[in-house]
Design an enzyme around this catalytic site. Structure first.
Site, PDB file in Angstrom:
ATOM      1  N   ASP A 162      -6.974  35.755  57.759  1.00 21.56           N
ATOM      2  CA  ASP A 162      -7.759  34.579  58.129  1.00 21.56           C
ATOM      3  C   ASP A 162      -8.906  34.437  57.132  1.00 21.56           C
ATOM      4  O   ASP A 162      -9.666  35.376  56.911  1.00 21.56           O
ATOM      5  CB  ASP A 162      -8.310  34.694  59.550  1.00 21.56           C
ATOM      6  CG  ASP A 162      -8.682  33.337  60.120  1.00 21.56           C
ATOM      7  OD1 ASP A 162      -7.922  32.811  60.954  1.00 21.56           O
ATOM      8  OD2 ASP A 162      -9.731  32.793  59.713  1.00 21.56           O
ATOM      9  N   TYR A 214      -1.650  15.425  56.829  1.00 23.17           N
ATOM     10  CA  TYR A 214      -1.180  16.522  57.687  1.00 23.17           C
ATOM     11  C   TYR A 214       0.309  16.374  57.999  1.00 23.17           C
ATOM     12  O   TYR A 214       1.082  17.327  57.932  1.00 23.17           O
ATOM     13  CB  TYR A 214      -2.016  16.512  58.966  1.00 23.17           C
ATOM     14  CG  TYR A 214      -1.703  17.569  59.982  1.00 23.17           C
ATOM     15  CD1 TYR A 214      -2.019  18.905  59.749  1.00 23.17           C
ATOM     16  CD2 TYR A 214      -1.137  17.223  61.211  1.00 23.17           C
ATOM     17  CE1 TYR A 214      -1.756  19.869  60.716  1.00 23.17           C
ATOM     18  CE2 TYR A 214      -0.881  18.173  62.177  1.00 23.17           C
ATOM     19  CZ  TYR A 214      -1.195  19.497  61.924  1.00 23.17           C
ATOM     20  OH  TYR A 214      -0.939  20.451  62.881  1.00 23.17           O
ATOM     21  N   LYS A 226       3.346  18.908  57.084  1.00 24.82           N
ATOM     22  CA  LYS A 226       4.067  19.550  58.181  1.00 24.82           C
ATOM     23  C   LYS A 226       5.563  19.246  58.163  1.00 24.82           C
ATOM     24  O   LYS A 226       6.366  20.059  58.642  1.00 24.82           O
ATOM     25  CB  LYS A 226       3.446  19.142  59.522  1.00 24.82           C
ATOM     26  CG  LYS A 226       2.122  19.838  59.813  1.00 24.82           C
ATOM     27  CD  LYS A 226       2.243  21.349  59.695  1.00 24.82           C
ATOM     28  CE  LYS A 226       1.045  22.093  60.215  1.00 24.82           C
ATOM     29  NZ  LYS A 226       1.174  23.557  60.009  1.00 24.82           N
TER      30      LYS A 226
END
Length: 306
Positions: A39, A166, A170
């Site tokens: 992360d 996005y 995706k």
């Protein structure tokens, strides 16, 4: 039914400092996997970053009696991804599972979207999925084992206002999956996609609180475990949310031969439009681009006979 276990497996989960990724990492650890908790620790829009969130999840895993290491690399940075892979191999000597979950948002209507908004989202979601998988691919081939999950979205599959960047990223990961399921088959590498609906920092403010309360990230994770187990499917899109699961597919109608040469025109296509779009003739999902071509040529052959 036997328990799903990941003993002696090594898993990398990106974006695992919170939300869905954290749930995936914890569950893999509970079931015996050694976990790399990746992360960057950045904000929702991708700025800033540190590895504190990843280190906190490592402590949770260790409290469960599991093994984990933290990694603060950006999944869109070549050197960072190399470090993530190198550190994993130095620690455990193999990589069995990758769950590509890291993500950010830069939502704007298309007319207001900047090139920076487009580039950053594509970098994190598409490049940030491609690069870790690519870096580990030959390792998995040599092992003759690999399980990969990419994270798609209903925005990519179906669209959503203000998320052109996005959605493009995706759906892009689905295109990657569709090729890698073919290339990885002979080396027992299986790849699937999860399409989650979950209450995370990426969905705050988008839905009423009573709806978000049902969309716990941990309600998605059991489906993901089935996508990375030994007898996982390959090339599947699993939709998951609030404890419900379904399979999404890209399908195509049977189609019809319109004509060639002078017999083919825009008007001729319009005349056959109802047949072209007849959903009653929808075919089973194709497993490759070659099958798509076969469907077209079958329509041509049938039309030539008629």
């Amino acid at each position: 039914m036997s328990d799903i276990r990941f003993d002696d497996r090594v898993a990398i989960v990106t974006g695992a400092g919170g939300g869905l990724g954290r749930c995936h990492a914890l569950e893999l650890a509970r079931r015996g996997a050694k976990v790399v908790v990746n992360d960057l620790g950045g904000s929702l829009d991708g700025t800033g970053g540190n590895s504190e969130a990843a280190e906190a999840v490592v402590k949770e895993i260790e409290a469960l009696g599991g093994e984990a290491i933290a990694n603060g690399s950006s999944v869109s940075d070549e050197a960072g991804v190399k470090k993530m892979i190198d550190d994993t191999m130095a620690k455990w000597g193999r990589i069995d599972i990758i769950i590509a979950n890291a993500g950010i948002l830069r939502d704007k209507s298309f007319s207001k979207m900047t090139q920076g908004d487009i580039d950053l989202v594509l970098d994190v979601h598409l490049r940030g999925t491609f690069m870790p998988v690519h870096a580990a691919w030959n390792i998995m081939k040599e092992q003759n084992f690999g399980r990969i999950v990419v994270t798609t979205s209903s925005t990519g599959l179906y669209g959503n206002f203000g998320q052109a960047n996005y959605g493009a990223a995706k759906l892009g990961v689905v295109g990657m999956m569709n090729t890698l399921k073919i290339e990885g088959a002979k080396n027992n590498i299986k790849i699937n996609a999860v399409c989650p609906i979950a209450a995370t920092r990426m969905t705050q403010g988008l839905m009423p609180d009573e709806v978000l309360a049902q969309l716990k990230p941990e309600y998605v994770t059991p489906g993901v475990m089935n996508l990375v187990k030994d007898d996982a499917p390959s090339g599947m899109i699993l939709s998951a949310g609030a404890g419900a699961f379904s399979m999404a597919r890209i399908v195509e109608t049977e189609g019809v031969f319109v004509g060639q040469g002078e017999g083919l025109s825009a008007e001729a296509v319009a005349a056959k439009w109802d047949q072209i779009t007849d959903v009653a003739t929808t075919k089973p999902a194709f497993q490759s681009g070659g099958e798509h071509g076969q469907n077209i040529f079958a329509a041509v052959a049938a039309g030539m006979k008629g």
